[in-house]
Design a protein around this motif. Structure first.
Motif, PDB file in Angstrom:
ATOM      1  N   SER A 164      35.244  21.677  49.429  1.00  0.00           N
ATOM      2  CA  SER A 164      35.471  21.966  48.008  1.00  0.00           C
ATOM      3  C   SER A 164      36.063  23.366  47.902  1.00  0.00           C
ATOM      4  O   SER A 164      35.751  24.237  48.716  1.00  0.00           O
ATOM      5  CB  SER A 164      34.169  21.886  47.205  1.00  0.00           C
ATOM      6  OG  SER A 164      33.679  20.558  47.164  1.00  0.00           O
ATOM      7  N   TRP A 165      36.912  23.583  46.891  1.00  0.00           N
ATOM      8  CA  TRP A 165      37.567  24.888  46.802  1.00  0.00           C
ATOM      9  C   TRP A 165      38.034  25.192  45.390  1.00  0.00           C
ATOM     10  O   TRP A 165      38.184  24.313  44.563  1.00  0.00           O
ATOM     11  CB  TRP A 165      38.777  24.942  47.744  1.00  0.00           C
ATOM     12  CG  TRP A 165      40.003  24.229  47.236  1.00  0.00           C
ATOM     13  CD1 TRP A 165      41.073  24.771  46.549  1.00  0.00           C
ATOM     14  CD2 TRP A 165      40.292  22.819  47.326  1.00  0.00           C
ATOM     15  NE1 TRP A 165      41.996  23.798  46.235  1.00  0.00           N
ATOM     16  CE2 TRP A 165      41.540  22.597  46.699  1.00  0.00           C
ATOM     17  CE3 TRP A 165      39.614  21.729  47.894  1.00  0.00           C
ATOM     18  CZ2 TRP A 165      42.118  21.327  46.610  1.00  0.00           C
ATOM     19  CZ3 TRP A 165      40.186  20.465  47.802  1.00  0.00           C
ATOM     20  CH2 TRP A 165      41.418  20.281  47.173  1.00  0.00           C
TER      21      TRP A 165
ATOM     22  N   GLU B 218      38.126  15.276  51.749  1.00  0.00           N
ATOM     23  CA  GLU B 218      37.336  14.818  52.895  1.00  0.00           C
ATOM     24  C   GLU B 218      38.291  14.445  54.019  1.00  0.00           C
ATOM     25  O   GLU B 218      39.334  13.832  53.776  1.00  0.00           O
ATOM     26  CB  GLU B 218      36.488  13.615  52.503  1.00  0.00           C
ATOM     27  CG  GLU B 218      35.550  13.143  53.587  1.00  0.00           C
ATOM     28  CD  GLU B 218      34.600  12.060  53.092  1.00  0.00           C
ATOM     29  OE1 GLU B 218      34.730  10.907  53.576  1.00  0.00           O
ATOM     30  OE2 GLU B 218      33.753  12.342  52.217  1.00  0.00           O
TER      31      GLU B 218
ATOM     32  N   ARG C 290      33.707  17.649  54.848  1.00  0.00           N
ATOM     33  CA  ARG C 290      33.873  17.627  53.401  1.00  0.00           C
ATOM     34  C   ARG C 290      34.179  19.047  52.934  1.00  0.00           C
ATOM     35  O   ARG C 290      33.598  20.008  53.447  1.00  0.00           O
ATOM     36  CB  ARG C 290      32.618  17.095  52.704  1.00  0.00           C
ATOM     37  CG  ARG C 290      32.325  15.634  53.020  1.00  0.00           C
ATOM     38  CD  ARG C 290      31.168  15.094  52.199  1.00  0.00           C
ATOM     39  NE  ARG C 290      30.943  13.688  52.486  1.00  0.00           N
ATOM     40  CZ  ARG C 290      30.036  13.238  53.366  1.00  0.00           C
ATOM     41  NH1 ARG C 290      29.270  14.100  54.022  1.00  0.00           N
ATOM     42  NH2 ARG C 290      29.902  11.951  53.576  1.00  0.00           N
TER      43      ARG C 290
ATOM     44  N   ALA D  55      30.466  20.928  47.063  1.00  0.00           N
ATOM     45  CA  ALA D  55      30.609  21.167  45.624  1.00  0.00           C
ATOM     46  C   ALA D  55      29.383  21.887  45.073  1.00  0.00           C
ATOM     47  O   ALA D  55      29.498  22.808  44.254  1.00  0.00           O
ATOM     48  CB  ALA D  55      30.826  19.854  44.887  1.00  0.00           C
TER      49      ALA D  55
ATOM     50  N   THR E 109      43.510  21.000  51.368  1.00  0.00           N
ATOM     51  CA  THR E 109      43.434  21.599  50.040  1.00  0.00           C
ATOM     52  C   THR E 109      44.817  21.694  49.409  1.00  0.00           C
ATOM     53  O   THR E 109      45.831  21.610  50.102  1.00  0.00           O
ATOM     54  CB  THR E 109      42.824  23.003  50.131  1.00  0.00           C
ATOM     55  OG1 THR E 109      43.585  23.775  51.072  1.00  0.00           O
ATOM     56  CG2 THR E 109      41.384  22.948  50.587  1.00  0.00           C
TER      57      THR E 109
ATOM     58  N   LEU F 154      29.572  25.498  46.177  1.00  0.00           N
ATOM     59  CA  LEU F 154      30.506  26.288  45.381  1.00  0.00           C
ATOM     60  C   LEU F 154      29.919  26.599  44.002  1.00  0.00           C
ATOM     61  O   LEU F 154      30.075  27.707  43.485  1.00  0.00           O
ATOM     62  CB  LEU F 154      31.827  25.541  45.260  1.00  0.00           C
ATOM     63  CG  LEU F 154      33.035  26.392  44.833  1.00  0.00           C
ATOM     64  CD1 LEU F 154      34.318  25.835  45.441  1.00  0.00           C
ATOM     65  CD2 LEU F 154      33.153  26.440  43.317  1.00  0.00           C
TER      66      LEU F 154
ATOM     67  N   VAL G  71      37.496  22.216  40.009  1.00  0.00           N
ATOM     68  CA  VAL G  71      37.191  22.415  41.434  1.00  0.00           C
ATOM     69  C   VAL G  71      37.846  21.307  42.256  1.00  0.00           C
ATOM     70  O   VAL G  71      37.790  20.134  41.899  1.00  0.00           O
ATOM     71  CB  VAL G  71      35.665  22.423  41.664  1.00  0.00           C
ATOM     72  CG1 VAL G  71      35.337  22.530  43.154  1.00  0.00           C
ATOM     73  CG2 VAL G  71      35.020  23.580  40.896  1.00  0.00           C
ATOM     74  N   GLY G  72      38.483  21.685  43.359  1.00  0.00           N
ATOM     75  CA  GLY G  72      39.109  20.712  44.231  1.00  0.00           C
ATOM     76  C   GLY G  72      38.148  20.169  45.261  1.00  0.00           C
ATOM     77  O   GLY G  72      37.236  20.877  45.703  1.00  0.00           O
ATOM     78  N   HIS G  73      38.335  18.902  45.664  1.00  0.00           N
ATOM     79  CA  HIS G  73      37.472  18.262  46.659  1.00  0.00           C
ATOM     80  C   HIS G  73      38.332  17.453  47.625  1.00  0.00           C
ATOM     81  O   HIS G  73      39.326  16.839  47.226  1.00  0.00           O
ATOM     82  CB  HIS G  73      36.465  17.321  45.984  1.00  0.00           C
ATOM     83  CG  HIS G  73      35.676  17.960  44.882  1.00  0.00           C
ATOM     84  ND1 HIS G  73      34.661  18.852  45.119  1.00  0.00           N
ATOM     85  CD2 HIS G  73      35.789  17.846  43.529  1.00  0.00           C
ATOM     86  CE1 HIS G  73      34.158  19.254  43.951  1.00  0.00           C
ATOM     87  NE2 HIS G  73      34.835  18.651  42.979  1.00  0.00           N
TER      88      HIS G  73
END
Length: 240
Positions: A106-107, A165, A104, A72, A125, A75, A161-163
């Motif tokens: 993020s996107w 794991e 992990r 994160a 995602t 990004l 923001v997407g996260h």
């Protein structure tokens, strides 16, 4: 192909396809002091040099953020760099870092990350597209909505923001939509099950199936069989 002393092996591949510019970019950086690695894959918005430039800025900035800070933070750094750049280009981006026991991620946008267990792929995602927006609300989207993103590096708010794991996978696959919107998840997994298939096989298959976009993939794996992976190294994308 690259290897960490006690980490994953990874390889990348890309193809411009029928577009005039390759606006995809991917990068990886290993911290020499810690051995930690950060992976990033971006897809520029549009078929223009400014889109390619934004993608290169995003991935090169993201991978320089220490893995300990998390994807994160990487990004967010990429967003600051893209916003500060001239030319107005934009991109979508996925950032991933391995940790003990998994990855992990993020996107923003419609780039994807998949966990690979040596047999099947699990999507980590969820596409930030207009199509997904309407699906979430019980509506059937028009096909054109699949390519309309609702978040991007330049425009996304922190809460958008997407996260994700993944714990315990053998590997991680990052793809641009020129791969995963042409090939089904089962088709991608079938290719990856046959050594030494990897990123290059996915890109080649996407174009062979009639893909009309840039196609890019990054495959990282802890499995010992991966040194046989045949891929094309790609530090960043370059224009045609």
């Amino acid at each position: 192909m690259h290897r960490l002393t006690h980490g994953p092996v990874w390889g990348t591949a890309t193809a411009r396809g029928p577009r005039s510019v390759n606006a995809d970019a991917t990068a990886a950086y290993t911290d020499p002091s810690t051995g930690e690695v950060v992976f990033a894959l971006a897809d520029g918005v549009g078929d223009e040099q400014s889109a390619a430039r934004a993608a290169r800025i995003a991935v090169s900035t993201a991978v320089q953020v220490p893995a300990s800070q998390g994807p994160a933070a990487a990004l967010a750094a990429a967003q600051r760099a893209v916003r500060a750049s001239s030319g107005g280009g934009d991109c979508v981006l996925v950032v991933a870092s391995p940790f003990d026991g998994g990855y992990r991620v993020s996107w923003v946008g419609d780039v994807r990350a998949y966990a690979w267990n040596g047999d099947s792929l699990r999507q980590l995602t969820k596409d930030h597209t207009l199509a997904e927006y309407f699906r979430d609300r019980g509506h059937t989207p028009a096909p054109t909505m699949e390519h309309l993103v609702t978040t991007s590096v330049r425009t996304a708010r922190l809460e958008e923001v997407g996260h994700a794991e993944a714990v315990g996978p053998a590997g991680l696959l990052l793809t641009s939509d020129g791969v995963h919107k042409v090939l089904t998840r089962s088709a991608m997994a079938e290719l990856l099950r046959v050594p030494p298939q990897g990123a290059q096989a996915l890109v080649d298959a996407a174009l062979a199936a009639g893909g009309h976009d840039n196609a890019t993939a990054l495959m990282a794996e802890f499995a010992p069989s991966l040194p046989d992976l045949t891929t094309t190294p790609l530090p960043t994308a370059s224009p045609a």
